[in-house]
Write an enzyme that holds these catalytic residues in place. Structure first.
Site, PDB file in Angstrom:
ATOM      1  N   CYS A 190     -28.894 -20.561 -66.022  1.00  0.00           N
ATOM      2  CA  CYS A 190     -29.754 -20.544 -67.212  1.00  0.00           C
ATOM      3  C   CYS A 190     -30.356 -21.927 -67.421  1.00  0.00           C
ATOM      4  CB  CYS A 190     -28.923 -20.108 -68.415  1.00  0.00           C
ATOM      5  SG  CYS A 190     -29.668 -20.462 -70.011  1.00  0.00           S
ATOM      6  N   CYS A 224     -29.674 -23.576 -70.801  1.00  0.00           N
ATOM      7  CA  CYS A 224     -28.267 -23.986 -70.903  1.00  0.00           C
ATOM      8  C   CYS A 224     -28.055 -25.329 -70.221  1.00  0.00           C
ATOM      9  CB  CYS A 224     -27.356 -22.932 -70.267  1.00  0.00           C
ATOM     10  SG  CYS A 224     -27.468 -21.288 -71.002  1.00  0.00           S
TER      11      CYS A 224
END
Length: 301
Positions: free
Chosen positions: A218, A221
């Site tokens: 991600c 993230c």
């Protein structure tokens, strides 16, 4: 975990235009090693009291073949056999591989930063493959399906866990921190049982637990994680930071479903054994504001 379940519906009421767009959880179900990091924004804290998390190269610009430093920890490999042996020798350590070209300008610009980064990350192995050095390195690049330079691949236990093309120094730093973190103040959680133990351990000490829930590949993230590391060091007296990647195993993914996490990154704020709220997104300023708010500091947006 009854206390956790009873607070699943809580969310924070930030203005909609202040929330960076998170990544839907379902987006990752059938994807394999995507390239999400497209932002050129450096991973910095939005505060005059913090320093920019950037590695500055001290080596002169030049091709990867020319840059030499006294304490260089970047291992240059020249064949498939050397490459495979380097991965085996690293065992479960993070291995960062740069595939470069002798006449590739982008390779020349990023390589000194990797050298500098290798000096500060002793728990990470760094490898360099010069694609046009010989027929053997060409064979290695063909086997690894390297099409564009510079290309970075990240390995653990001989398994490729992430890869990137055309990234800058700040993205490289963020990736190394995210995939190789083993020494920061952020508690790494690998199961629901780990979460339960962490919550039980801090029921009585009045510390706020900030649980960073994300996924391995991600981009948002990865982008926000250097901020999490910095905050974990600065707020260690009053806040406990922890991280879980939902796609690490079935137990973690089930925990995400139980917590009604549908977008990542999601930050859960836990105190006295109960979830008090959550923040969904990768906005550094907003995250800091929410942490302060749950510590009793009045925050306005």
């Amino acid at each position: 975990m009854a206390a956790i379940s009873s607070f699943l519906s809580l969310s924070l009421s930030l203005p909609s235009n202040s929330k960076p767009k998170p990544t839907p959880l379902h987006y990752f179900r059938y994807s394999s090693l995507p390239n999400f990091l497209t932002s050129n924004s450096p991973p910095t804290l939005q505060s005059p009291h913090t320093t920019r998390f950037t590695i500055r190269a001290t080596a002169a610009s030049g091709s990867a073949n020319q840059v030499k430093t006294k304490n260089e920890r970047v291992q240059r490999v020249h064949s498939i056999e050397e490459f495979d042996e380097a991965l085996r020798s690293a065992k479960n350590k993070l291995v960062v591989v740069e595939y470069a070209g002798m006449k590739n300008d982008e390779s020349s610009q990023i390589y000194p930063f990797m050298v500098e980064l290798s000096r500060t990350c002793n728990d990470v192995d760094f490898l360099l493959v010069v694609s046009d050095e010989s027929e053997k390195t060409k064979e290695l690049c063909e086997r690894e399906k390297i099409e564009k330079l510079p290309h970075f691949s990240f390995y653990k236990s001989m398994e490729k866990i992430h890869e990137e093309e055309g990234i800058g120094p700040d993205q490289l730093v963020g990736d190394v921190l995210y995939y190789g973190d083993s020494h920061s103040a952020v508690v790494q959680l690998h199961s629901r049982e780990d979460v339960e133990k962490l919550i039980d351990d801090h029921k009585a000490d009045d510390k706020l637990v900030v649980l960073d829930v994300g996924l391995k590949h991600c981009g948002p993230c990865v982008k926000v994680y250097p901020t999490v590391i910095k905050l974990s060091r600065q707020m260690s007296d009053t806040v406990v930071f922890a991280r879980m990647n939902g796609d690490e195993n079935d137990s973690c993914m089930q925990f995400l479903r139980d917590m009604d996490v549908v977008e990542v990154p999601t930050f859960l704020f836990i105190r006295d054994g109960q979830i008090r709220g959550r923040y969904v997104g990768s906005g550094k300023g907003e995250l800091i504001g929410e942490i302060l708010r749950y510590q009793g500091v009045r925050v306005t947006y």
